[in-house]
Design a protein around this motif. Sequence first.
Motif, PDB file in Angstrom:
ATOM      1  N   TYR A  15      64.510  69.660  32.923  1.00  0.00           N
ATOM      2  CA  TYR A  15      64.271  70.849  32.720  1.00  0.00           C
ATOM      3  C   TYR A  15      62.556  71.421  33.231  1.00  0.00           C
ATOM      4  CZ  TYR A  15      67.924  71.214  29.237  1.00  0.00           C
ATOM      5  OH  TYR A  15      69.431  71.264  28.840  1.00  0.00           O
ATOM      6  N   ASN A  16      62.754  72.724  33.694  1.00  0.00           N
ATOM      7  CA  ASN A  16      61.867  72.961  34.344  1.00  0.00           C
ATOM      8  C   ASN A  16      60.739  73.182  32.765  1.00  0.00           C
ATOM      9  OD1 ASN A  16      59.359  73.842  35.466  1.00  0.00           O
ATOM     10  ND2 ASN A  16      60.185  75.089  36.408  1.00  0.00           N
ATOM     11  N   SER A  17      59.683  72.165  32.012  1.00  0.00           N
ATOM     12  CA  SER A  17      59.138  72.619  31.259  1.00  0.00           C
ATOM     13  C   SER A  17      58.713  72.248  30.524  1.00  0.00           C
ATOM     14  CB  SER A  17      60.279  72.590  29.852  1.00  0.00           C
ATOM     15  OG  SER A  17      59.730  73.005  29.086  1.00  0.00           O
ATOM     16  N   PRO A  18      57.149  72.390  30.477  1.00  0.00           N
ATOM     17  CA  PRO A  18      55.889  71.495  30.075  1.00  0.00           C
ATOM     18  C   PRO A  18      55.705  71.398  28.461  1.00  0.00           C
ATOM     19  CG  PRO A  18      55.870  74.317  29.190  1.00  0.00           C
ATOM     20  CD  PRO A  18      56.560  74.567  30.216  1.00  0.00           C
ATOM     21  N   LEU A  19      56.748  70.927  28.023  1.00  0.00           N
ATOM     22  CA  LEU A  19      57.242  70.274  26.851  1.00  0.00           C
ATOM     23  C   LEU A  19      56.770  69.176  27.100  1.00  0.00           C
ATOM     24  CD1 LEU A  19      60.071  72.218  24.940  1.00  0.00           C
ATOM     25  CD2 LEU A  19      57.824  72.319  24.373  1.00  0.00           C
ATOM     26  N   PHE A  20      55.988  68.464  26.524  1.00  0.00           N
ATOM     27  CA  PHE A  20      55.472  66.842  26.010  1.00  0.00           C
ATOM     28  C   PHE A  20      56.177  66.065  26.125  1.00  0.00           C
ATOM     29  CE2 PHE A  20      53.199  63.159  25.223  1.00  0.00           C
ATOM     30  CZ  PHE A  20      52.483  62.944  26.458  1.00  0.00           C
ATOM     31  N   ASN A  21      57.384  66.271  25.588  1.00  0.00           N
ATOM     32  CA  ASN A  21      58.528  64.961  25.841  1.00  0.00           C
ATOM     33  C   ASN A  21      59.788  65.047  27.185  1.00  0.00           C
ATOM     34  OD1 ASN A  21      59.638  67.488  24.635  1.00  0.00           O
ATOM     35  ND2 ASN A  21      61.632  66.727  24.274  1.00  0.00           N
ATOM     36  N   LEU A  22      59.524  65.887  27.770  1.00  0.00           N
ATOM     37  CA  LEU A  22      60.217  66.294  29.059  1.00  0.00           C
ATOM     38  C   LEU A  22      59.264  66.059  30.255  1.00  0.00           C
ATOM     39  CD1 LEU A  22      61.873  69.824  28.123  1.00  0.00           C
ATOM     40  CD2 LEU A  22      62.652  67.217  27.958  1.00  0.00           C
ATOM     41  N   THR A  23      57.941  66.893  29.727  1.00  0.00           N
ATOM     42  CA  THR A  23      57.017  65.642  31.125  1.00  0.00           C
ATOM     43  C   THR A  23      57.014  64.223  31.420  1.00  0.00           C
ATOM     44  OG1 THR A  23      55.221  66.772  29.625  1.00  0.00           O
ATOM     45  CG2 THR A  23      55.913  67.571  30.923  1.00  0.00           C
ATOM     46  N   GLU A  24      57.202  64.011  29.999  1.00  0.00           N
ATOM     47  CA  GLU A  24      57.189  62.278  29.890  1.00  0.00           C
ATOM     48  C   GLU A  24      58.422  61.460  31.116  1.00  0.00           C
ATOM     49  OE1 GLU A  24      54.191  59.693  28.464  1.00  0.00           O
ATOM     50  OE2 GLU A  24      53.517  61.509  29.491  1.00  0.00           O
ATOM     51  N   ARG A  25      59.511  62.152  30.480  1.00  0.00           N
ATOM     52  CA  ARG A  25      60.638  61.681  30.970  1.00  0.00           C
ATOM     53  C   ARG A  25      61.034  61.974  32.525  1.00  0.00           C
ATOM     54  NH1 ARG A  25      65.018  64.285  26.798  1.00  0.00           N
ATOM     55  NH2 ARG A  25      64.529  63.382  25.373  1.00  0.00           N
ATOM     56  N   LYS A  26      59.841  62.745  33.475  1.00  0.00           N
ATOM     57  CA  LYS A  26      59.681  62.632  34.628  1.00  0.00           C
ATOM     58  C   LYS A  26      59.051  62.173  34.813  1.00  0.00           C
ATOM     59  CE  LYS A  26      59.881  68.180  33.978  1.00  0.00           C
ATOM     60  NZ  LYS A  26      59.153  69.268  34.525  1.00  0.00           N
ATOM     61  N   LYS A  27      57.263  61.685  34.520  1.00  0.00           N
ATOM     62  CA  LYS A  27      56.653  60.692  34.752  1.00  0.00           C
ATOM     63  C   LYS A  27      57.631  59.843  34.521  1.00  0.00           C
ATOM     64  CE  LYS A  27      52.637  63.485  32.851  1.00  0.00           C
ATOM     65  NZ  LYS A  27      51.758  63.360  32.109  1.00  0.00           N
ATOM     66  N   GLY A  28      58.044  58.587  33.463  1.00  0.00           N
ATOM     67  CA  GLY A  28      58.564  57.770  33.581  1.00  0.00           C
ATOM     68  C   GLY A  28      59.268  57.723  34.617  1.00  0.00           C
ATOM     69  N   PHE A  29      60.651  58.355  35.009  1.00  0.00           N
ATOM     70  CA  PHE A  29      61.261  58.319  36.092  1.00  0.00           C
ATOM     71  C   PHE A  29      60.567  58.078  37.269  1.00  0.00           C
ATOM     72  CE2 PHE A  29      62.657  61.048  39.609  1.00  0.00           C
ATOM     73  CZ  PHE A  29      63.942  60.388  39.753  1.00  0.00           C
ATOM     74  N   LEU A  30      59.516  58.989  37.497  1.00  0.00           N
ATOM     75  CA  LEU A  30      58.531  58.806  38.986  1.00  0.00           C
ATOM     76  C   LEU A  30      58.099  57.573  38.989  1.00  0.00           C
ATOM     77  CD1 LEU A  30      57.424  62.084  39.116  1.00  0.00           C
ATOM     78  CD2 LEU A  30      59.142  61.629  40.503  1.00  0.00           C
ATOM     79  N   ALA A  31      57.393  57.150  37.847  1.00  0.00           N
ATOM     80  CA  ALA A  31      56.687  55.556  37.512  1.00  0.00           C
ATOM     81  C   ALA A  31      57.786  54.781  38.159  1.00  0.00           C
ATOM     82  CB  ALA A  31      55.848  55.053  36.913  1.00  0.00           C
ATOM     83  N   ALA A  32      58.428  54.399  37.738  1.00  0.00           N
ATOM     84  CA  ALA A  32      60.108  54.087  38.096  1.00  0.00           C
ATOM     85  C   ALA A  32      59.919  53.333  39.324  1.00  0.00           C
ATOM     86  CB  ALA A  32      60.723  53.562  37.043  1.00  0.00           C
ATOM     87  N   LEU A  33      60.576  54.532  39.734  1.00  0.00           N
ATOM     88  CA  LEU A  33      60.302  54.429  41.294  1.00  0.00           C
ATOM     89  C   LEU A  33      59.908  54.009  42.296  1.00  0.00           C
ATOM     90  CD1 LEU A  33      62.339  57.674  42.029  1.00  0.00           C
ATOM     91  CD2 LEU A  33      63.446  55.366  41.496  1.00  0.00           C
TER      92      LEU A  33
END
Length: 335
Positions: A189-207
């Motif tokens: 989701y395109n959302s500033p909610l912290f739980n969703l931004t953390e999921r994006k960060k976790g994905f990008l960090a693993a890559l």
Amino acid sequence: MKKKVSLKDIANRVGVSTALVSYVLNNKKEGRISEESARKIREAAREMNYRTNQIARSLKTNKTFTIGLVIADISNPFFSRLARIIEDEAEQKNYTVIIGSSDEKPEKFCKLVDTFLDKQVDGLIIAATDGTESCLNELIENNIPFVLVDRYFPSIHANYVALDNFKAAFTATQQLISIGCNNIGMVTYNSPLFNLTERKKGFLAALKENGNRNNRSRLKEVSIKARQDEVEKAVANLLSSTQPVDGLLFGSNTIAVQAVKYINTLPLRVPKDLALICFDETDSLDLFYAPLTYIRQPLEDMARQATAILLDRMDKNNKITQVNIEGELIIRKSA
């Protein structure tokens, strides 16, 4: 109108004092009286259709024994399951839960909170939506007991119970890498909610940790109430790039359901051609020929801890408790 049954009516029928009837009907344990007397009182109350006078009770105890639960979207299986577990947990503590769904709308969220407060709930358990920080700060300023569940705001010093979303997304992405996926994408989701931004960060960090530095193009975002065609477009974009994805992580179970409907129409086999992982389980995905690997959020633990923290806060404990719970990767056929 039929006269309401009073404690005195029950006392006269059983042949005991009104005080004794009140003690039995307002306490789970009757250590001071015989089991036989307690049984007769409860049996008489049931036969006479006695109903507790909640107004009188609240005036006496300064409590209504009700909790307001605001969830983001009752149609989402994650929130409906969470609500049910919180309801069961609260019932064990003799509390009734009133549930409302904000539908991811901040105006409706604030209206629900006001409605619950008008009904004199003793506290609130809240799955907040974007844009509700001012409403939450008002609760803090007015000393209203509440606990955030699933979603929280780092800028707001409040009680919360939530998943460690960064670690969960990192773990899910690592699973795709470990089974041989070379080009991994994410739809969220395109959302500033912290739980969703953390999921994006976790994905990008693993890559990034695995040498994939040019990875922003593999992250596709859809609106928080995305339609089927919006999700299809995001998946199609990832599959038609110069390096088509061979692994996909979905930021929610709702996105996963919409994506799988589309993927099932393509000449692709899961997981041979495309591996899939999502957040949260949902029964509908069990019908897919390759049931999805997913991150399980420990709903029972979240509900239990959120309810316990709220009850503690309602007992005038002003300590702030913040809990991050680890998810569990459930490996099935899709990855």
